[in-house]
Structures are given as C-alpha cells and as structure tokens.
Scaffold this motif. Structure first.
Motif, PDB file in Angstrom:
ATOM      1  N   THR A   1       1.039  -1.232   0.558  1.00 35.34           N
ATOM      2  CA  THR A   1       0.091  -0.332   0.429  1.00 35.34           C
ATOM      3  C   THR A   1       0.659   1.339  -0.172  1.00 35.34           C
ATOM      4  O   THR A   1       1.638   1.208   0.344  1.00 35.34           O
ATOM      5  CB  THR A   1      -1.357   0.066   1.398  1.00 35.34           C
ATOM      6  OG1 THR A   1       0.044  -0.158   2.030  1.00 35.34           O
ATOM      7  CG2 THR A   1      -1.994  -1.384   1.054  1.00 35.34           C
TER       8      THR A   1
ATOM      9  N   PRO B   1       0.326   5.649   3.568  1.00 29.20           N
ATOM     10  CA  PRO B   1      -0.857   5.111   4.091  1.00 29.20           C
ATOM     11  C   PRO B   1      -1.515   5.264   5.425  1.00 29.20           C
ATOM     12  O   PRO B   1      -1.274   5.099   5.934  1.00 29.20           O
ATOM     13  CB  PRO B   1      -1.121   4.168   3.570  1.00 29.20           C
ATOM     14  CG  PRO B   1      -0.460   3.852   2.256  1.00 29.20           C
ATOM     15  CD  PRO B   1       0.949   4.817   2.919  1.00 29.20           C
TER      16      PRO B   1
ATOM     17  N   PHE C   1      -6.820  -0.662   2.619  1.00 26.95           N
ATOM     18  CA  PHE C   1      -6.288   0.119   1.793  1.00 26.95           C
ATOM     19  C   PHE C   1      -5.231  -0.964   0.700  1.00 26.95           C
ATOM     20  O   PHE C   1      -6.054  -0.487  -0.476  1.00 26.95           O
ATOM     21  CB  PHE C   1      -4.778   1.063   2.443  1.00 26.95           C
ATOM     22  CG  PHE C   1      -4.840   2.431   2.068  1.00 26.95           C
ATOM     23  CD1 PHE C   1      -5.402   3.192   1.969  1.00 26.95           C
ATOM     24  CD2 PHE C   1      -3.841   2.070   0.781  1.00 26.95           C
ATOM     25  CE1 PHE C   1      -5.077   4.723   1.679  1.00 26.95           C
ATOM     26  CE2 PHE C   1      -3.674   3.870  -0.227  1.00 26.95           C
ATOM     27  CZ  PHE C   1      -4.084   4.581   1.033  1.00 26.95           C
TER      28      PHE C   1
ATOM     29  N   SER D   1      -8.607   3.573   0.121  1.00 23.18           N
ATOM     30  CA  SER D   1      -8.721   4.039   1.283  1.00 23.18           C
ATOM     31  C   SER D   1      -8.735   2.720   2.606  1.00 23.18           C
ATOM     32  O   SER D   1      -8.768   2.374   2.410  1.00 23.18           O
ATOM     33  CB  SER D   1      -9.958   4.874   0.621  1.00 23.18           C
ATOM     34  OG  SER D   1      -9.858   5.156  -0.427  1.00 23.18           O
TER      35      SER D   1
END
Length: 463
Positions: free
Chosen positions: A134, A152, A164, A169
């Motif tokens: 990520t 992140p 994520f 997200s």
C-alpha cells in the motif's frame, strides 16, 4: 414550492441501501434490498469473456517464508535473521524457481508447501510480483523517515491496510477497486447482479459506487426466505408473503422495494437453475476439507454458467484467514500454504478443463508482509510483500518488479525488515485492470492514486 415527487438516482440508491435495515424475512432481507443499488450506466462494453479472481490472505502473510531467498548470499542473511524459522537450502532445492529473465545472481524458491504451484511457474502460467504494498505515491526510505510524502494511514494496522489494499482508502471506505471495475461493466453485462461475486462473505473490494457484490455460498446462491415452501405450516401463507414482497404498491418506496425483491428472487432462481445444469464431475479436482478450495470451486461453477447468464466480465473475491502468525509460524504457515497452493492448482486445472484458462486471471492479496527478523516463534506486522498471479493469459516464469535486498538496514528496510513497497497496489491493480479491458482514461476512476505514478508503470507486464 411544491415538495419534490421523485428522488434523484443518487438519493434513491442511498435510501435503498439504508432501507435494508427494515427488510422483511430476517437474514435474507439485507441481501434482497442491497440489489436495489445496482445502477444503470456503465462506461465499458465487452464481447469476450474475462474474469478476475482475488484470493485475499487475511492477517498479513509472511512473504519471507512464502517466496524464500535462495542464492547463497541472500539465503545466509535470511537464515541469520530468522534462525528459528528459516528453511534450509536443501529443503528448498525442489521448489527453486528458474525464471526466464536474469535476476543478477539473485534466486528464489517457493516454500516447500507450495510445491503444487512449481509446475505452473515452469509452464509460464504463474508469475511473481515483487514487493507489492500500500502506497499513495512513490516513496523512498529517506522520504519515509523525513515524513515528506503522504503515506497510507495507520500503517501496519490490519483493518486499515486490508481496506487500503482493497479500496485505496482506510477502514470505512465505501467502494473497492474490484467493485469500481464492476461499475464500468455491469450495464449490458447480461445478469448485471452477477458482475461482482463474493464467495467469502463480504469485502469492500467488491463494493462499487453503483455495483453491489452478490454473495454466494460454497453450495450456491443464498436461499432467499430459506427456500421455504410453507410459513408456519401453511403454503398459502408462504405464497402470500412472497406476493406481499413483490406486488406493486401505490407508495413509490413500496413499489421500489417490491421491484427489488422480485429481481432478487428471479436472480436467485435463475442462478440456481443454471448451476443445476452443470455436471458435478466437472469440478472433481478440488480437494476435500479445504475451505478456500470450496470457495474457488464455487467460482469455477459460476464461470462455467457465465454463458447462460450472459455475463462478459466478472470479478470474484475469495479469502482465507489465519496468517497473523506472531507465534507458531513454523507450524501453522506451511499448513495454510498447503491449503492455498492445492486450492489454486485445482482451480487452474479446472479452468483448463473448462477451456477458459486464458480468460481467467487469479491473483493474491494480503494486509501486508511481515518483518524479516523473528520475534522468537513468529514475526510481526510488515509492509511490502510478494504476490502471485496465475492463469493462461499470464506472462509467467518471471519475477516482476524490484527484488528487495535481504538484510537489516537495507535501502528497502524501514525497520525490522519491513519493506517499503516498490510496486504499489495501484500499479499491481492497473496491470490486472488493463488486461480486463479498463481503458487508461478510466483508470483513475478505478484507482484514485494511480495518477501519482508515471504512466509507463501502470502496466507491470505480468498479464
């Protein structure tokens, strides 16, 4: 001013999603209601069939004992930092990978438990993506230490990094990149509800902005109203309940709810009938007592009836847990990797038998990798990890990306052997999305951070 008499499409979907709290008939109701959020518009069409299958390894799989450093220099450093966990080079010799591309003296082997996948690598049906993880943007060790780049949120946290990886997200995301791919294809995709299919329960990965994941069990579609033919001993009562759930209503919300219920019941019946027409003998390669194999068997059955359903693009999600091995890694991970590799091999071989191996691409994901040094009996949460991509369309017998240096304090290491990813999930996903047919113009819709990476890196070449 008169009160509005219609809902916008967005507010209608929001109402329907929330209205699942008030559904009829217990556990079936939220599933029935969720189908109402299926949108009408799409940005892509397809004439051929393709399927993406995500295998998510929940808990953070230890990649160091999955794809193991094998060349003498790297293996010696690996063994010195996890002496209680390391495989010997002798144990790894049968599963050494011999890629077509020169690795500059570096070599890797699969964990012995993953021996069923070695022939797929040798046949060019399996590829390895190196140091995937990520990220929001390209990140160096100096930038990480100086906090000069966006990272992140809540790195090394299970829930946030699972989200994520699946959604770009943190926890609480409303849609994932698998679902956003589904958004592009669901309109005109035959039975639209069959675009995003989850055989594992529920995951943000398959939630789209319009597309809603369709949950199936390992035995078939979720039985609406438990397939009951009677209610409190009365067949008339059961028929009346179904009629009440599907009949038109003078109230617009009631009419919409009835339309959703009817579509759910019709879809369930169509799916059950189609599955019943496929011989069970077509799926005899899957091992028993293997939960992941049961899920992948259901995916294979769904792929086999895609023609009946009229679907041209499908995204699937399956998962297995147990990978958060802070202790007893040496005992538990080989068992998990055996289940994983046997299930993957059976799924691949079944797609070959069905004649669709080149139309199905399967890939792994996980929360994160794990630390290189042992904590004594296991290892702790890491960051970058190694992943596998499998299928007839895969440019296999290759290791893609940047091979991380093995050791302590390397340029890839932010502490304890936690690797800074050199291939972001967005870059990994963009390669899969391109193969699936997503245009570069739609890529930022599917992967909101992809614009932070040079366009030449969007396709990593493994499929």
């Amino acid at each position: 001013m008169n009160a509005p008499t219609i809902l916008t499409d967005v507010s209608r979907r929001a109402f329907l999603q929330r209205s699942s709290l008030f559904g009829v008939a217990g556990v079936a109701a939220p599933f029935v209601t969720s189908l109402g959020a299926i949108g009408e518009a799409a940005a892509a069409t397809a004439s051929d069939y393709k399927a993406l299958v995500c295998i998510f390894l929940s808990g953070g799989n230890d990649h160091y004992n999955t794809l193991v450093p094998y060349d003498p220099t790297s293996h010696a450093k690996y063994a010195s930092l996890r002496s209680s966990l390391a495989f010997s080079r002798e144990a790894l010799a049968p599963t050494v990978l011999l890629p077509t591309a020169d690795m500059g003296g570096r070599a890797y082997a699969l964990a012995p438990a993953m021996a069923p996948l070695s022939p797929l690598f040798d046949a060019g049906r399996l590829a390895v993506a190196m140091n995937v993880g990520t990220l929001i943007q390209p990140t160096t060790k100096a930038q990480y230490q100086n906090k000069s780049v966006r990272l992140p949120p809540k790195l090394f946290s299970h829930n946030d990094q699972q989200s994520f990886f699946q959604a770009s997200s943190p926890e609480g995301a409303g849609s994932g990149w698998g679902g956003r791919i589904g958004d592009l294809y669901q309109s005109g995709n035959g039975t639209a509800a069959m675009t995003c299919i989850n055989a594992s329960g529920n995951a943000v990965f398959l939630s789209g902005r319009n597309a809603i994941q369709y949950n199936v069990g390992t035995g078939g579609p979720v039985p609406l109203l438990r397939n009951a033919t009677s209610l409190y001993g009365s067949s008339v009562a059961a028929q009346t309940l179904r009629q009440m759930m599907t009949e038109t209503n003078p109230h617009m919300f009631g009419t919409e709810y009835a339309r959703i219920n009817k579509r759910a019941m019709d879809t369930q019946a169509q799916l059950a009938n189609s599955l019943a027409g496929v011989p069970e003998s077509n799926f005899s390669l899957f091992p028993e007592d293997n939960g992941l194999a049961d899920q992948l068997r259901m995916v294979a059955r769904m792929i086999a009836i895609s023609g009946d359903l009229g679907t041209k693009r499908q995204v699937f999600f399956v998962s297995m847990g147990g990978f958060d091995l802070h202790d007893n890694l040496a005992g538990n991970q080989p068992r998990l990797l055996t289940l994983l590799s046997e299930a993957m091999r059976a799924f691949h071989d079944t797609t070959v038998a069905l004649g669709v191996a080149d139309k199905v691409t399967t890939f792994t994901g996980s929360d994160f990798g794990r630390t290189l040094p042992s904590n004594g009996n296991g290892c702790d949460h890491g960051w970058g990890s190694m992943h596998f991509v499998m299928g007839g369309a895969v440019n296999g017998k290759r290791l893609y990306g940047t091979a991380p240096l093995v050791g302590s304090g390397t340029p890839d290491d932010v502490g304890q052997g936690r690797l800074i990813p050199t291939m972001s999930v967005d870059q990994y996903a963009s390669t899969l999305a391109r193969w699936f047919g997503v245009s570069d113009g739609d890529m930022s819709t599917v992967l909101p951070n992809i614009g932070n990476y040079d366009k030449s890196s969007w396709g990593q070449g493994f499929v």
